[in-house]
Design a protein around this motif. Structure first.
Motif, PDB file in Angstrom:
ATOM      1  N   PRO A  87       0.839  -1.203   0.000  1.00 15.07           N
ATOM      2  CA  PRO A  87       0.000   0.000   0.000  1.00 15.07           C
ATOM      3  C   PRO A  87       0.874   1.253   0.000  1.00 15.07           C
ATOM      4  CG  PRO A  87       0.083  -0.949   2.194  1.00 15.07           C
ATOM      5  CD  PRO A  87       0.785  -1.926   1.283  1.00 15.07           C
ATOM      6  N   LEU A  88       0.373   2.333  -0.558  1.00 13.80           N
ATOM      7  CA  LEU A  88       1.108   3.594  -0.553  1.00 13.80           C
ATOM      8  C   LEU A  88       0.992   4.289   0.806  1.00 13.80           C
ATOM      9  CD1 LEU A  88       2.795   5.058  -2.727  1.00 13.80           C
ATOM     10  CD2 LEU A  88       0.815   6.519  -3.151  1.00 13.80           C
ATOM     11  N   VAL A  89      -0.076   3.968   1.527  1.00 13.21           N
ATOM     12  CA  VAL A  89      -0.271   4.477   2.894  1.00 13.21           C
ATOM     13  C   VAL A  89      -0.498   3.269   3.794  1.00 13.21           C
ATOM     14  CG1 VAL A  89      -1.639   5.944   4.418  1.00 13.21           C
ATOM     15  CG2 VAL A  89      -1.291   6.621   2.026  1.00 13.21           C
ATOM     16  N   ARG A  90       0.303   3.136   4.844  1.00 11.48           N
ATOM     17  CA  ARG A  90       0.189   1.993   5.730  1.00 11.48           C
ATOM     18  C   ARG A  90      -0.176   2.448   7.144  1.00 11.48           C
ATOM     19  NH1 ARG A  90       5.979  -0.891   6.525  1.00 11.48           N
ATOM     20  NH2 ARG A  90       4.705  -2.219   7.864  1.00 11.48           N
ATOM     21  N   ARG A  91      -0.701   1.498   7.928  1.00  5.69           N
ATOM     22  CA  ARG A  91      -1.091   1.776   9.304  1.00  5.69           C
ATOM     23  C   ARG A  91      -0.155   1.024  10.243  1.00  5.69           C
ATOM     24  NH1 ARG A  91      -5.990  -0.219   9.343  1.00  5.69           N
ATOM     25  NH2 ARG A  91      -7.020   1.735   8.776  1.00  5.69           N
ATOM     26  N   HIS A  92       0.336   1.731  11.267  1.00  6.03           N
ATOM     27  CA  HIS A  92       1.226   1.086  12.230  1.00  6.03           C
ATOM     28  C   HIS A  92       0.411   0.151  13.115  1.00  6.03           C
ATOM     29  CE1 HIS A  92       4.240   0.468  15.340  1.00  6.03           C
ATOM     30  NE2 HIS A  92       5.133   1.051  14.559  1.00  6.03           N
TER      31      HIS A  92
END
Length: 384
Positions: free
Chosen positions: A280-285
């Motif tokens: 993904p271009l934006v990931r969640r920690h």
């Protein structure tokens, strides 16, 4: 190995003569070293260099290429610290605790990384995730503990990554070594600067999480490391644009490991095949829940489903945004016995090669535990 006496400059700038071969061998084997850590590393014969046994000497054989890395289940130690009554208790004896800037980076003195109990390591993982980068000064015990301790310390935070092309000291493949001196630092003639923001080994299916880096020798001036927060970079964008970015997937692949051009073309051996991955271009920690831009100019090849010109337009904007986002950036100036920990999931970094032509070494080690597969910020986004 033949014993060789050498004079090094110690932390108080006095000269000491040491048996460098015996000392380096002890350090590489995991024992305590008897020499003082050089403040600055000046070049000379490798045989007279106190850390010669920690040079990247062992390289893979091309004819023995191994299999790609297998997936594994990663449980972040920071998750356990969320339930601790005081998740920052490991910092209670710190003599200095100072943030570089509000969004990223904390400098610490008075905390001994080599002596942390398991629950304190959990708290360390959580604090690194929250602060993105932590700089620990005065880590005498950490340096003297040597290779076997470094491996044990790193493996607490995830499966240790072995670099696909790099060299390593004898019997320490999990410790990635970097080395530059006046013969290997060069100016890039094709680009204005050699500095490039990146995140380590992001092309792997399970890229690194908490990472440790420390230098045995460094220039008196120059060779600093910059860090920037992907979380802060994402926050600076318009909400509607952020929601759009969450829908995008990227193709990542390692830089061609076979041929590397540097004053001509040279062959580089490889340990395993180059892999191509969809992230993904934006990931969640997984611990903090923070969302972060996650891309890498060294490995991101394009956006899935977009033509090259369309993909380049978006990626180049994001690269420029990251480079110009001073609000989320910090700079580490190296000093003796410094260990820097950062979370590769939510940061990018860049070394500064401003010491080309200087008669000094920059030699260090990276411990690179792998973490989970990147979690998309947008629920249901398919990355396989």
């Amino acid at each position: 190995m033949t014993s060789t006496a050498t004079t090094v400059i110690t932390e108080d700038r006095t000269a000491q003569t040491t048996d460098s071969a015996a000392s380096a061998t002890s350090a590489a084997a995991g024992g305590s070293s008897t020499f003082s850590l050089p403040l600055y590393g000046s070049p000379g014969p490798f045989e007279s260099y106190p850390y010669s046994e920690l040079l990247p000497k062992v390289f893979p054989k091309t004819q023995n290429i191994g299999a790609p890395l297998e997936d594994f289940v990663h449980v972040d130690p920071g998750m356990r610290a969320l339930s601790h009554p005081d998740p920052r208790k490991f910092l209670k004896n710190a003599t200095k605790l100072e943030n570089f800037c509000p969004s990223i980076g904390t400098e610490v003195e008075g905390v001994n990384l080599a002596k942390l109990a398991p629950e304190e390591r959990d708290e360390l993982a959580l604090e690194v995730a929250r602060r993105k980068v932590m700089v620990f000064r005065g880590q005498h015990d950490f340096f003297e503990a040597g290779g076997e301790f470094w491996k044990e310390f790193g493996s607490y935070f995830g499966r240790l990554h072995v670099h696909p092309t790099g060299g390593h000291p004898e019997d320490l493949p999990e410790i990635h070594m970097i080395y530059r001196d006046e013969n290997t630092v060069y100016y890039d003639t094709e680009n204005i600067t050699r500095g490039m923001w990146h995140t380590d080994m992001s092309h792997e299916r399970q890229p690194p999480g908490l990472t440790a880096f420390f230098l045995f020798a460094h220039p008196e001036s120059g060779g600093d490391t910059f860090f920037t927060s992907g979380v802060e970079a994402l926050k600076r964008l318009s909400p509607g644009f952020v929601e759009y970015l969450k829908t995008l997937r990227q193709i990542q692949s390692a830089v061609d490991p076979i041929q590397v051009t540097r004053n001509g073309t040279r062959t580089r051996n490889i340990r395993r095949p180059c892999v191509t991955t969809i992230h993904p271009l934006v990931r969640r920690h997984p611990v903090t829940g923070e969302e972060s831009l996650f891309l890498n100019p060294e490995a991101t090849k394009g956006i899935v489903g977009y033509k090259k010109q369309e993909s380049d337009l978006i990626l180049d904007f994001l690269y420029d945004h990251i480079a110009g986002g001073l609000e989320g950036q910090m700079r580490v100036k190296w000093a003796p016995k410094t260990v820097v920990l950062w979370d590769n999931r939510v940061t990018m970094h860049s070394a500064l090669f401003d010491f080309a032509g200087s008669p000094e070494r920059r030699h260090g080690a990276r411990i690179t535990p792998q973490a989970e597969r990147p979690i998309p910020a947008l629920d249901g986004l398919q990355v396989d």
